[in-house]
Write a protein that holds these residues in place. Structure first.
Motif, PDB file in Angstrom:
ATOM      1  N   ILE A  14     -50.633  25.755 -23.318  1.00 52.94           N
ATOM      2  CA  ILE A  14     -50.283  25.738 -24.893  1.00 52.94           C
ATOM      3  C   ILE A  14     -49.063  25.012 -25.138  1.00 52.94           C
ATOM      4  CG2 ILE A  14     -50.085  27.060 -27.023  1.00 52.94           C
ATOM      5  CD1 ILE A  14     -51.565  29.375 -25.502  1.00 52.94           C
ATOM      6  N   PRO A  15     -48.971  23.939 -25.893  1.00 45.85           N
ATOM      7  CA  PRO A  15     -47.613  23.335 -26.180  1.00 45.85           C
ATOM      8  C   PRO A  15     -46.856  24.161 -27.028  1.00 45.85           C
ATOM      9  CG  PRO A  15     -49.392  22.259 -27.582  1.00 45.85           C
ATOM     10  CD  PRO A  15     -50.144  23.557 -26.829  1.00 45.85           C
ATOM     11  N   GLU A  16     -45.616  24.087 -26.805  1.00 43.40           N
ATOM     12  CA  GLU A  16     -44.386  24.758 -27.158  1.00 43.40           C
ATOM     13  C   GLU A  16     -44.195  24.312 -28.669  1.00 43.40           C
ATOM     14  OE1 GLU A  16     -42.386  27.043 -26.038  1.00 43.40           O
ATOM     15  OE2 GLU A  16     -43.376  27.101 -24.095  1.00 43.40           O
ATOM     16  N   GLY A  17     -43.900  25.208 -29.627  1.00 41.86           N
ATOM     17  CA  GLY A  17     -43.361  24.832 -30.944  1.00 41.86           C
ATOM     18  C   GLY A  17     -44.499  24.639 -31.905  1.00 41.86           C
ATOM     19  N   SER A  18     -44.418  24.799 -33.001  1.00 43.03           N
ATOM     20  CA  SER A  18     -45.562  24.675 -34.148  1.00 43.03           C
ATOM     21  C   SER A  18     -45.633  23.227 -34.340  1.00 43.03           C
ATOM     22  CB  SER A  18     -45.593  25.523 -35.179  1.00 43.03           C
ATOM     23  OG  SER A  18     -44.243  25.167 -35.845  1.00 43.03           O
ATOM     24  N   LYS A  19     -46.802  22.877 -35.003  1.00 46.84           N
ATOM     25  CA  LYS A  19     -47.111  21.514 -35.518  1.00 46.84           C
ATOM     26  C   LYS A  19     -47.323  21.646 -36.861  1.00 46.84           C
ATOM     27  CE  LYS A  19     -49.985  18.967 -32.623  1.00 46.84           C
ATOM     28  NZ  LYS A  19     -50.933  18.494 -31.837  1.00 46.84           N
ATOM     29  N   VAL A  20     -46.852  20.929 -37.585  1.00 43.29           N
ATOM     30  CA  VAL A  20     -46.985  20.632 -39.075  1.00 43.29           C
ATOM     31  C   VAL A  20     -47.085  19.168 -39.538  1.00 43.29           C
ATOM     32  CG1 VAL A  20     -45.067  22.476 -39.443  1.00 43.29           C
ATOM     33  CG2 VAL A  20     -44.280  20.077 -39.378  1.00 43.29           C
ATOM     34  N   ARG A  38     -44.237  20.016 -46.733  1.00 40.04           N
ATOM     35  CA  ARG A  38     -45.090  20.487 -47.922  1.00 40.04           C
ATOM     36  C   ARG A  38     -44.197  21.248 -48.744  1.00 40.04           C
ATOM     37  NH1 ARG A  38     -50.302  23.585 -46.292  1.00 40.04           N
ATOM     38  NH2 ARG A  38     -50.349  23.799 -48.553  1.00 40.04           N
ATOM     39  N   ASP A  39     -42.874  21.983 -48.361  1.00 41.89           N
ATOM     40  CA  ASP A  39     -42.190  22.895 -49.281  1.00 41.89           C
ATOM     41  C   ASP A  39     -41.238  21.886 -50.044  1.00 41.89           C
ATOM     42  OD1 ASP A  39     -40.528  22.211 -47.345  1.00 41.89           O
ATOM     43  OD2 ASP A  39     -39.837  24.329 -46.789  1.00 41.89           O
ATOM     44  N   GLY A  40     -41.221  20.594 -49.802  1.00 41.31           N
ATOM     45  CA  GLY A  40     -40.392  19.728 -50.313  1.00 41.31           C
ATOM     46  C   GLY A  40     -39.179  19.438 -49.520  1.00 41.31           C
ATOM     47  N   SER A  41     -38.841  20.031 -48.633  1.00 37.66           N
ATOM     48  CA  SER A  41     -37.709  19.788 -47.600  1.00 37.66           C
ATOM     49  C   SER A  41     -37.846  18.472 -46.936  1.00 37.66           C
ATOM     50  CB  SER A  41     -37.104  20.991 -46.765  1.00 37.66           C
ATOM     51  OG  SER A  41     -38.505  21.214 -45.963  1.00 37.66           O
ATOM     52  N   VAL A  42     -36.616  17.850 -46.696  1.00 38.50           N
ATOM     53  CA  VAL A  42     -36.859  16.467 -45.956  1.00 38.50           C
ATOM     54  C   VAL A  42     -35.956  16.716 -44.880  1.00 38.50           C
ATOM     55  CG1 VAL A  42     -35.911  14.111 -45.953  1.00 38.50           C
ATOM     56  CG2 VAL A  42     -36.768  15.002 -48.133  1.00 38.50           C
ATOM     57  N   VAL A  43     -36.675  16.320 -43.661  1.00 36.87           N
ATOM     58  CA  VAL A  43     -36.242  16.370 -42.100  1.00 36.87           C
ATOM     59  C   VAL A  43     -36.055  14.924 -41.363  1.00 36.87           C
ATOM     60  CG1 VAL A  43     -36.876  18.709 -41.892  1.00 36.87           C
ATOM     61  CG2 VAL A  43     -38.313  16.922 -41.265  1.00 36.87           C
ATOM     62  N   THR A  44     -35.138  14.725 -40.470  1.00 36.36           N
ATOM     63  CA  THR A  44     -35.189  13.618 -39.790  1.00 36.36           C
ATOM     64  C   THR A  44     -35.723  13.812 -38.530  1.00 36.36           C
ATOM     65  OG1 THR A  44     -33.118  13.016 -40.713  1.00 36.36           O
ATOM     66  CG2 THR A  44     -33.775  11.875 -38.641  1.00 36.36           C
ATOM     67  N   VAL A  45     -36.889  13.191 -38.223  1.00 36.95           N
ATOM     68  CA  VAL A  45     -37.777  13.235 -36.856  1.00 36.95           C
ATOM     69  C   VAL A  45     -37.653  12.032 -35.960  1.00 36.95           C
ATOM     70  CG1 VAL A  45     -39.192  15.217 -38.129  1.00 36.95           C
ATOM     71  CG2 VAL A  45     -39.688  12.521 -38.091  1.00 36.95           C
ATOM     72  N   LYS A  46     -37.843  12.116 -34.850  1.00 37.15           N
ATOM     73  CA  LYS A  46     -37.886  11.053 -33.620  1.00 37.15           C
ATOM     74  C   LYS A  46     -39.227  10.134 -33.962  1.00 37.15           C
ATOM     75  CE  LYS A  46     -35.210  13.321 -30.139  1.00 37.15           C
ATOM     76  NZ  LYS A  46     -35.448  14.075 -28.779  1.00 37.15           N
ATOM     77  N   GLY A  47     -39.208   9.019 -33.873  1.00 39.30           N
ATOM     78  CA  GLY A  47     -40.441   8.066 -33.926  1.00 39.30           C
ATOM     79  C   GLY A  47     -40.424   7.551 -35.288  1.00 39.30           C
ATOM     80  N   GLU A  48     -41.035   6.284 -35.231  1.00 39.00           N
ATOM     81  CA  GLU A  48     -41.105   5.357 -36.199  1.00 39.00           C
ATOM     82  C   GLU A  48     -42.513   4.645 -36.302  1.00 39.00           C
ATOM     83  OE1 GLU A  48     -36.879   3.457 -37.656  1.00 39.00           O
ATOM     84  OE2 GLU A  48     -37.695   2.834 -35.690  1.00 39.00           O
ATOM     85  N   PHE A  57     -48.245  13.939 -37.882  1.00 32.19           N
ATOM     86  CA  PHE A  57     -48.123  15.258 -37.244  1.00 32.19           C
ATOM     87  C   PHE A  57     -46.763  15.350 -36.513  1.00 32.19           C
ATOM     88  CE2 PHE A  57     -52.794  14.827 -36.496  1.00 32.19           C
ATOM     89  CZ  PHE A  57     -53.262  15.943 -37.228  1.00 32.19           C
ATOM     90  N   ILE A  58     -45.780  16.386 -36.731  1.00 31.80           N
ATOM     91  CA  ILE A  58     -44.650  16.754 -36.451  1.00 31.80           C
ATOM     92  C   ILE A  58     -44.421  18.095 -35.572  1.00 31.80           C
ATOM     93  CG2 ILE A  58     -42.093  17.041 -36.930  1.00 31.80           C
ATOM     94  CD1 ILE A  58     -43.499  14.429 -38.458  1.00 31.80           C
ATOM     95  N   GLN A  59     -44.009  17.767 -34.312  1.00 31.20           N
ATOM     96  CA  GLN A  59     -43.970  18.962 -33.327  1.00 31.20           C
ATOM     97  C   GLN A  59     -42.535  18.732 -32.601  1.00 31.20           C
ATOM     98  OE1 GLN A  59     -46.853  19.329 -30.668  1.00 31.20           O
ATOM     99  NE2 GLN A  59     -46.652  21.583 -30.162  1.00 31.20           N
ATOM    100  N   GLY A  60     -41.866  19.718 -32.709  1.00 31.99           N
ATOM    101  CA  GLY A  60     -40.477  19.739 -31.840  1.00 31.99           C
ATOM    102  C   GLY A  60     -39.482  18.678 -32.438  1.00 31.99           C
ATOM    103  N   GLY A  61     -39.609  18.446 -33.711  1.00 29.70           N
ATOM    104  CA  GLY A  61     -38.617  17.196 -34.321  1.00 29.70           C
ATOM    105  C   GLY A  61     -39.103  15.979 -34.041  1.00 29.70           C
ATOM    106  N   GLU A  62     -40.496  15.638 -33.496  1.00 33.05           N
ATOM    107  CA  GLU A  62     -40.926  14.420 -32.967  1.00 33.05           C
ATOM    108  C   GLU A  62     -42.078  13.918 -33.743  1.00 33.05           C
ATOM    109  OE1 GLU A  62     -41.799  12.005 -28.886  1.00 33.05           O
ATOM    110  OE2 GLU A  62     -40.769  13.968 -28.697  1.00 33.05           O
ATOM    111  N   VAL A  63     -42.460  12.692 -34.138  1.00 34.94           N
ATOM    112  CA  VAL A  63     -43.681  12.524 -34.649  1.00 34.94           C
ATOM    113  C   VAL A  63     -44.612  12.384 -33.541  1.00 34.94           C
ATOM    114  CG1 VAL A  63     -44.856  10.600 -35.922  1.00 34.94           C
ATOM    115  CG2 VAL A  63     -42.625  11.144 -36.527  1.00 34.94           C
TER     116      VAL A  63
END
Length: 77
Positions: A14-20, A38-48, A57-63
């Protein structure tokens, strides 16, 4: 050394962390993107590699990949 603990073997499948799913709002040009959750908050993630305005799909701060653009429903039980 391989573990003989069945629970540990199961957990390793099972992969670590939730996927959003988030909407990409900007590509930063340095290997990161801005994503709006979905809640309106903005995050910076790895990947372009997912375009602006598309879902990802975002998991562990990465696209992890592009997500389908499906209709969202919220149901209260």
């Amino acid at each position: 050394m391989a573990t003989t603990n069945i629970w540990q073997q199961f957990k390793s499948l099972i992969p670590e962390g939730s996927k959003v799913i988030a909407t990409i709002t900007a590509l930063n040009g340095n290997g990161t993107s801005q994503a709006q959750l979905r809640d309106g908050s903005v995050v910076t993630v790895k990947g372009e590699f997912v375009g602006v305005g598309q879902k990802a799909f975002i998991q562990g701060g990465e696209v992890k990949g592009a997500a389908p653009d499906l209709v969202e429903y919220e149901v209260e039980v």
